[in-house]
Design a protein around this motif. Sequence first.
Motif, PDB file in Angstrom:
ATOM      1  N   GLU A   1      40.813  40.083  41.013  1.00 56.22           N
ATOM      2  CA  GLU A   1      40.790  40.928  39.815  1.00 56.22           C
ATOM      3  C   GLU A   1      42.114  41.655  39.580  1.00 56.22           C
TER       4      GLU A   1
ATOM      5  N   ARG B   1      40.889  35.611  36.347  1.00 51.20           N
ATOM      6  CA  ARG B   1      41.056  36.681  37.334  1.00 51.20           C
ATOM      7  C   ARG B   1      40.815  36.180  38.753  1.00 51.20           C
TER       8      ARG B   1
ATOM      9  N   ASP C   1      49.296  40.360  34.438  1.00 55.87           N
ATOM     10  CA  ASP C   1      48.034  40.707  35.077  1.00 55.87           C
ATOM     11  C   ASP C   1      46.901  40.351  34.121  1.00 55.87           C
ATOM     12  N   ALA C   2      45.698  40.778  34.453  1.00 56.43           N
ATOM     13  CA  ALA C   2      44.534  40.376  33.669  1.00 56.43           C
ATOM     14  C   ALA C   2      44.607  40.845  32.223  1.00 56.43           C
TER      15      ALA C   2
END
Length: 321
Positions: free
Chosen positions: A14, A69, A289-290
């Motif tokens: 995540e 993720r 990133d996510a």
Amino acid sequence: MFKTLLKQLSPAGERGRLSILIFHRVLPERDPIFPGEVDAAAFDAICGWMKAWCNVLPLDVAVQKLKERSLPERAAAITFDDGYADNRTVALPILARHGLTSTFFIATDFLDGGRMWNDTVIESVRLCQSPQLDLTQLAKRDGSGHLGSHTIDTPEAKRQAIEHIIGQIKYLPVLERHLLTEKIADCAAVKPPVDLMMTSQQVRELRDAGMQIGAHTRSHPILAKLEADAAYAEIAQSQRFLESVLGERVGLFAYPNGKPGTDYIPESVRIVRELGFDAAVSTTKGAADAGTDLFQIPRFTPWDRSRLKFGARFADNLWRA
């Protein structure tokens, strides 16, 4: 040390982060005019560091895992822009020796004997036999001034002249920029080389060696300065050309120059989405990133030649992200 640090800054799952390195050329040996440019020895060292520190993924796999993720810790990818022949002749054997993969973004108009405008400038200055290059007769169409006269009697002087000239014409319209660079070659009494970029066959050889190919427009324009129809054509035609060369879908794109707001705009991003690409990369520093827009993924490369400094700057880019 760096492996442990990168694990903390780029964990799995995540909270995963993706670092993407960007390159253009890998020269066979160091260039006296641009000694900071990546050569074979430097690239070999970088590949060794990346192999030891990171989980280097194919870019399409990395993008999918970023979306899900599910990135591994210390996730990274390697990319090249433009389509230089030394990507095939110098970089590929080094990548293969280290067991690494890369994505190569190709500006298709320059394949098979073409030449990028900036290389016309570079090679004109490099090969000029005179200690002085007088470009005062070359005025820009917008009336903003001539390109000056330059002393080019040392490698450092040549570098300064090249950087000044490129800075003067970088954001001109594509045709005007091309015509000016050809006139610069005439003033230098030089015929620049026509083998700097890859052939279509070399692009296929990269793909056949397990590398990925992405689109990078046809003529490497500043997309932000084009009308929507022209920008669409630049992007779509490069994608279609590469798909015809490779016989397969091309789903990755890199914005030329790559600075948001300056080199590309929201309209450019909309076009890339509309054409069905899976992801696109910029040249904004940082790591993905996510929450990253998959059509504006950042890229960064430390420019240091020492292991310690390269690793420190690599980690710093992750930390700042």
